[in-house]
Motif scaffolding. Structure first.
Motif, mmCIF file in Angstrom:
data_model
loop_
_atom_site.group_PDB
_atom_site.id
_atom_site.type_symbol
_atom_site.label_atom_id
_atom_site.label_comp_id
_atom_site.label_asym_id
_atom_site.label_seq_id
_atom_site.Cartn_x
_atom_site.Cartn_y
_atom_site.Cartn_z
ATOM 1 N N TRP A 38 6.646 71.405 68.882
ATOM 2 C CA TRP A 38 6.097 70.184 69.478
ATOM 3 C C TRP A 38 7.019 68.987 69.261
ATOM 4 N N ALA A 49 -0.960 66.628 75.327
ATOM 5 C CA ALA A 49 -2.415 66.474 75.455
ATOM 6 C C ALA A 49 -3.043 67.643 76.210
ATOM 7 N N MET A 54 -4.088 71.161 71.077
ATOM 8 C CA MET A 54 -4.428 69.762 70.817
ATOM 9 C C MET A 54 -5.908 69.587 70.485
#
Length: 231
Positions: A90, A99, A104
């Protein structure tokens, strides 16, 4: 036992670009972040600081430089255990893009179960940071006395996890905590329990103004990594 002042680094180039920096090299303070760092000596002028500990990442060392310049003889010691979370694959990616990742939702709602691909778990992140603080508490007490104050410059998720530990909160609740760039959080440790003295104190009120949706994936979500702060 010692009182710990936690300073989140000033606003960085990754914050303003909407990136999850992690340990990505080349991330430094932007113009606002440098101004925030320059305000630290005055904000902490009345606080005797016995020792300074920093994440080894550049944005933290840059944040400390004005304070250290104002206090000759006070040199920072780095500790990787208070370095940013290892976000693995990430790292360096756009928060808006992340997102949409299934992980997430876990990061937001059940962070104690979150493991970043190619990185570490949020549980391990908190454990190493708490271990570092406990060891530094003992060291500062031994070298400077139990009334000493020391400072750590670290990162949003690290500071939030330390606050959760101090409050006896489960890690799954730590996303309810928010700390602005260059904010000051203070915890006084005692033999039986810690006391939270300050949380995310910037001395400003601009961060309370409503913001656009750019920093958040959805209403109620926390900004992973901490966010860019007030515009």
């Amino acid at each position: 036992m010692a009182t710990l002042i936690l300073v989140r680094h000033g606003r960085s180039t990754a914050n303003t670009a909407g990136l999850l920096a992690g340990w990505t090299p080349g991330v430094h303070l932007d113009e606002r972040g440098a101004a925030q760092a320059a305000s630290l000596p005055a904000r902490l002028a009345d606080v005797p600081i016995a020792a300074v500990v920093s994440s080894p990442l550049e944005r933290c060392l840059q944040t400390l430089r004005p304070l250290l310049d104002a206090r000759p003889g006070l040199e920072p010691q780095t500790d990787e255990r208070i370095g940013e979370c290892h976000y693995g694959d990430w790292s360096g990616r756009k928060l808006a893009e992340l997102a949409g990742e299934p992980l997430m939702e876990v990061v937001q709602q059940h962070p104690s179960a979150a493991v970043f691909p190619g990185g570490e778990s949020m549980r391990a992140m908190q454990a190493r940071a708490v271990d570092a603080v406990r060891e530094w508490n003992d060291r500062v007490d031994a070298e400077h006395g139990e009334d000493a104050v020391y400072l750590m410059c670290s990162h949003g998720d690290i500071i939030k996890s330390l606050v959760a530990d101090a409050l006896g909160m489960h890690l799954d609740l730590f996303q309810r905590i928010h700390v602005e760039p260059c904010s000051v959080t203070a915890i006084r440790y005692t033999r039986t329990r810690p006391f939270l003295l300050r949380l995310g104190d910037t001395g400003e009120l601009g961060d309370l103004a409503p913001r656009g949706g750019g920093e958040r994936a959805a209403e109620g979500d926390a900004v992973v990594g901490g966010g860019a702060g007030a515009p």
